[in-house]
Design a protein around this motif. Structure first.
Motif, short mmCIF file in Angstrom:
data_model
loop_
_atom_site.label_atom_id
_atom_site.label_comp_id
_atom_site.label_asym_id
_atom_site.label_seq_id
_atom_site.Cartn_x
_atom_site.Cartn_y
_atom_site.Cartn_z
N LEU A 142 7.45 -65.96 17.17
CA LEU A 142 7.51 -64.72 16.37
C LEU A 142 7.46 -63.50 17.29
CD1 LEU A 142 5.18 -64.94 13.22
CD2 LEU A 142 7.63 -64.47 13.26
N TRP A 143 6.54 -63.54 18.21
CA TRP A 143 6.41 -62.41 19.13
C TRP A 143 7.61 -62.31 20.08
CZ3 TRP A 143 3.94 -58.49 17.72
CH2 TRP A 143 2.73 -58.59 17.02
N HIS A 191 -3.58 -63.41 26.36
CA HIS A 191 -4.89 -63.67 25.77
C HIS A 191 -4.85 -64.90 24.85
CE1 HIS A 191 -8.49 -61.91 23.25
NE2 HIS A 191 -8.74 -63.08 23.76
N GLN A 192 -3.72 -65.08 24.17
CA GLN A 192 -3.57 -66.17 23.21
C GLN A 192 -3.76 -67.54 23.87
OE1 GLN A 192 -0.89 -64.94 19.71
NE2 GLN A 192 0.20 -66.63 20.60
N THR A 210 2.12 -54.31 25.92
CA THR A 210 0.97 -54.56 25.04
C THR A 210 1.10 -55.92 24.36
OG1 THR A 210 0.80 -52.18 24.65
CG2 THR A 210 -0.37 -53.61 23.11
N ILE A 211 2.30 -56.24 23.92
CA ILE A 211 2.52 -57.55 23.29
C ILE A 211 2.28 -58.67 24.30
CG2 ILE A 211 4.27 -59.07 22.26
CD1 ILE A 211 5.51 -56.52 20.99
N ARG A 239 0.37 -58.68 26.81
CA ARG A 239 -1.07 -58.84 27.04
C ARG A 239 -1.71 -59.74 25.99
NH1 ARG A 239 -2.06 -53.19 28.83
NH2 ARG A 239 -1.91 -53.40 31.08
N VAL A 240 -1.32 -59.55 24.74
CA VAL A 240 -1.88 -60.40 23.69
C VAL A 240 -1.40 -61.84 23.87
CG1 VAL A 240 -1.88 -60.85 21.20
CG2 VAL A 240 -2.20 -58.53 22.04
N ASP A 297 -6.15 -68.39 25.55
CA ASP A 297 -7.54 -68.76 25.26
C ASP A 297 -7.63 -69.73 24.09
OD1 ASP A 297 -8.40 -67.03 27.20
OD2 ASP A 297 -9.51 -65.68 25.88
N ILE A 298 -6.80 -69.49 23.09
CA ILE A 298 -6.85 -70.35 21.90
C ILE A 298 -6.36 -71.75 22.25
CG2 ILE A 298 -6.06 -70.67 19.53
CD1 ILE A 298 -5.64 -67.67 19.31
N SER A 354 1.24 -63.20 34.90
CA SER A 354 -0.06 -63.67 34.42
C SER A 354 0.11 -64.75 33.37
CB SER A 354 -0.85 -62.52 33.76
OG SER A 354 -1.44 -61.71 34.71
N ARG A 356 5.17 -50.91 24.71
CA ARG A 356 4.86 -51.83 23.61
C ARG A 356 5.09 -53.27 24.06
NH1 ARG A 356 7.65 -50.65 18.07
NH2 ARG A 356 5.91 -49.16 17.95
N ILE A 409 0.40 -72.10 17.16
CA ILE A 409 0.40 -71.20 18.32
C ILE A 409 1.81 -71.05 18.87
CG2 ILE A 409 -0.13 -72.88 20.16
CD1 ILE A 409 -2.03 -70.73 21.31
#
Lengths: 365, 365, 365, 365
Positions: A63-64, A110-111, A103-104, A106-107, A113-114, A295, A100, A57
């Motif tokens: 990477l992002w 969300h990540q 959008t990244i 946001r993911v 959660d993992i 967030s 963009r 993770i």
């Protein structure tokens, strides 16, 4: 999983497929990507199942972050031009890439959660083996904050990163702090907005009041704003003057000059005009970036709290306190966000003179 | 971004920090992770901004696929035991990790949002340079499908992967196809459920009917089910018999034997009992995995369609058609999903005899 | 919860608070909203806990459908004007509200997560009591599809809604089918795009080929497109001619004329120009709407399948088959989505003559 | 939209369809639901398009609040029983419904995305007309907080709700504050956990230390915990004693007694045992509820800030400050969350004696 790497692989020269053309596996350098996970718990002979998740993770985040730098760098490059051509696609490109970035982010939120599927006890199985490595050492993230506009002096725990990062990474972050940030370039771009001081444009502008050294539009807007305030809001006019009226040079604590602040507020007020649409979307994307970063910090903080409670993190400090302070302080585009305190009702907006309206629109057929 | 790698770094021996302990940067092997992006368009001197995104998102997918293998392997290992100890944490571990797989898949679905920020024309800028590389060549994904239970003969475009993958990767997928899959291990585990053939347990069971060679419970349940069918549903009884009554050995096309199917349906029906709670969560997690994989294929398909329309993909075929067929065919746990056609109303459920109830509960104080 | 309603409350005249001004409770008509849940299972004396969820979620959907109508109606009204003023905020308002529609649809898709917490057996507890009521009877949803552009003849199960809905609701849907839909208004708006037939604009346009009755730009673009096709894609040129070249009047099966299709493709190709930015965002929002509607039908279908399997729904038919057919057929803006098959690489795009470029930009200072 | 209501409709007696059976439209009381939107701006003749959104989203929230009450009430009812039967489905039902509450809260958080499509100027168009109505007046939300366990004395701005709500709604909230809350029932349920004081169970338990009046297990666990603390964490042992060792009656500021806290920690530590699996899921669901409520307050706060800045809300106070304070203070299950500070590594966990292990497992065959 077996090691499928080509033994002779060299990091900086991607191999050419011997089998007739580019191959997905080589193109993505999967030999490197998929052979970069070495759990410490394995080395200690106390294999902890969840350490792989912890590694993967964080690698996915980094990477992002690299991709966020790729987008940010391209945005900074366009914004650095002495003049953006309103009739070119440049501004649209900036807005598209900022969106963009949102959008990244946001993911990335969300990540979390993992990560939350790892229980505190699963983490305890390998936590002590990681010391003193810590997520505070993500220089890419600190560099990104700096590029966007976070100043060293506004950073919570500023001594902290200088003590935790390697010199080569400190240098990277420092360089980003010295270069023009997105926030500074935004200020410059906003200051270039014409109209207000072009006397000819405002001859027919109807006003209730005038102020010396203040363009007609802003004297009038100030008048309308003051009238719109409820009794308990009356003090807002002082904040208005501080932000929009007081002279350049700007307050040391402020990132936007009064001229830039005016331009930004004008964009918000009159975004219905074609020429202000992309500028409005740009401001909005910046606010979204701050909101997603916030967030991320907030959920990250809750996650850390759930994971270690009042125990100390691998980096030797209370993760939660740092993250909370950072979440509260690190709003980069705060001054844009605060402009909404100075809006008035649409039906009380001053009518723009036809000369200005024309400048904000398309060429007639 | 500058190259910050340690020149002497060797891929398989992560360096020990010379600065007194583990460092985030080394622990995560960021020199490798962040230096694995080589856009083809750069090599062609036709730099396309969005190719970096294309590379990074696929690398992020492959990182997560590695994690999915890590979880799946550990689940297969537990499920391969001749007997799971109901009083150990093993089953809970299986369920916890399956749920983690679901959580990861959800993020992978969300990640498509990022890809969708790339417009068709941005993709055209480098599409032709990637040929014949293609996402079909993700051997990790095909290996994962095989481990979960997708058989070669049920695979859409089966010749396809043998022609597209390298021999070493084909071997990896083939090996996974030969090993016991999660679906097969599930069948074996379900078949081990006791109760139905232990005559002593069912002496007091009240029945309306009996069937030769069929345990009392199932003859009775079949009776109740048949009575619950509306006129237009009457044919469902044939499907019931096909699935739950017909003898072992199982239909070549079926993955679950009638004995396993009965156990799965029993778990669904009586999941309120303590001993069936984790088994129910296990079945549910499998359905969630199929649903997320299906959502992923579906959104992926729509995204490809939006990107290339009826043009052909980099792999030389119409991406959309493959993905649509795969989305329709590749439900791995379809037979579990179909069991819900054979439920009856809770108030018509047969009462279990006390001997069976006792077996499903905790030791009394 | 106690009944807190004001007994004398009348539905169409919201009460004025006796306590000195508007009150949240009255403003939102909570007496009505919160007293509209009457489970059938209660009436049958077989109270089923989950029926309340079933009622509330459908009411929440219908509330949001009302909001979607509110937005759609306002969009239709603007788009119905004989000419949209490019220099007014009208187009921005349309785009903003279409994007709001997308945002709402996303939440509606997410809301299916809540429905999925109801297990099949929980549903069986009250399913039979609802017959023949059914979600097919949501006239608001059918009316919405019609307003967006779904034609009666393209509707799956068209006889179905006429047999299931009450006459007054059929009339509502029929009226929407007769009125100009968003798709028709889009066609008209696209057809009004100038430029191509204004000969003076294209004198300096450099071309490789000409075609009779076809504007210079489109003859040239056809040439470039044909040259960009790979061998296996060669047939695409026939589709190109069918869509962009063949004469008006349009094919009965098509919703967009060749003139409108050209305009839409031009917007996609040259969206970098200021004047085409909002039009591009508009087209994009329509595709998003279709995608979210499709996701909604798809997840809805999976959810129904998980809930009732091959059993029949409360409306007397197999819910899954209807939803699957609808999901495949009810793409309203399919013809916009298909335009991406006809893009070419950015570096091969024809250069526009300065006269056209000027028309696409802002007034110079 | 036309008014499609049956004129004779009476709110409390849902009409029976005259057309042969239950109809979706009547079942859902759509005449009431869809005729409850009366924008104030319409009444003032200054129709503001976005007020409909403002109404609908608040109604959707209140509908879901009603559902949250439905779930919470059913949970409270089960938890109020003097003894939950471990061998019945009751506990599973509690966990299932708590998880549904979490799923609903997630959608409510997501729903804020919709509100954020309303710009500050769109809100200004009708803000002043709503005074003094305000979201603070949502008595359903305050009642929900009270049922979960928020005490009046812990409430931020407590005088506030008594001044803002109508007496009938204050009474509703007050009643919920007086009744046993979920938090109190949780404390009672945890206190009923057996084992620790049953001397016979612990004869074979191996210990390093003993403490007077403290069960063997907890003296030993305290010893292990103390040894696990890093130097900078040494003070944690005082917190440990405060929470787990000090005698009943409980601290006035604490909601969980030391006995209940021990039981909760034991559940976390040994959740691998069958009997503790559902209890663990229950604790986890409570933390999720707090986390989602916190996310909701946090995003709500940001949204309000974006909407009104430093202007005052319709309720006459600075919305952001209230929401921020509430977000920081209103963690209801904080004491459960803090237990993770007192975990130790799995490999250092005391081994349970076989007598205790047996009690935590299933009946052997």
């Amino acid at each position: 999983m077996k090691d499928l790497s080509n033994k002779s692989e060299d990091k900086h020269t991607p191999p050419v497929g011997g089998d007739g053309g580019l191959h997905y596996h080589d193109y993505l350098q999967l030999d490197k990507i998929l052979n970069s996970q070495f759990p410490e718990s394995d080395k200690h002979g106390l294999s902890a199942h969840d350490e792989m998740l912890f590694i993967v993770i964080h690698q996915a985040y980094e990477l992002w972050f690299k991709q966020l730098h790729h987008e940010t760098d391209s945005i900074l490059k366009i914004m650095s031009k002495p003049a953006l051509n309103d009739n070119s696609p440049e501004l649209q490109t900036v807005v598209h890439r900022l969106n963009r970035v949102v959008t990244i982010l946001r993911v990335l939120v969300h990540q979390i959660d993992i990560m939350e599927t790892m229980t505190p006890m699963d983490f305890l199985d390998f936590r002590d083996m990681l010391r003193p490595a810590s997520g505070f050492q993500s220089w890419q993230f600190k560099e990104l904050e700096a590029k966007l506009g976070l100043k060293f002096q506004h950073r919570h725990g500023k001594e902290y990163y200088t003590s935790q990062l390697r010199q080569e990474h400190i240098d990277v972050v420092k360089k980003a702090e010295l270069d023009k940030s997105l926030l500074e370039l935004l200020n410059n771009w906003l200051e270039r907005m014409p109209f207000f001081n072009e006397e000819d444009n405002w001859k027919t502008f109807s006003v209730h009041t005038r102020m010396e050294h203040v363009p007609s539009f802003w004297a009038e807007y100030r008048y309308q704003y003051q009238n719109s305030l409820a009794d308990v809001e009356k003090d807002n006019i002082d904040a208005f003057d501080e932000i929009f009226i007081k002279d350049y040079p700007i307050n040391q604590e402020k990132s936007l000059s009064s001229i830039a602040s005016r331009a930004a507020l004008f964009i918000m007020l009159y975004r219905g005009y074609p020429m202000l649409q992309l500028p409005f979307q740009l401001l909005n994307a910046l606010l979204e970036i701050d909101e997603q970063l916030s967030s991320w910090r907030y959920r990250h903080m809750n996650m850390v709290h759930r994971m270690i409670g009042t125990r100390i993190g691998t980096g030797g400090s209370s993760g939660k306190d740092y993250l909370k302070a950072a979440a509260d302080k690190h709003y980069i585009f705060r001054e844009i966000a605060q402009l909404n305190s100075f809006l008035i009702e649409r039906r009380k907006l001053p009518f723009l003179p036809p000369e200005v309206e024309k400048r904000l629109g398309f060429v007639a057929a």
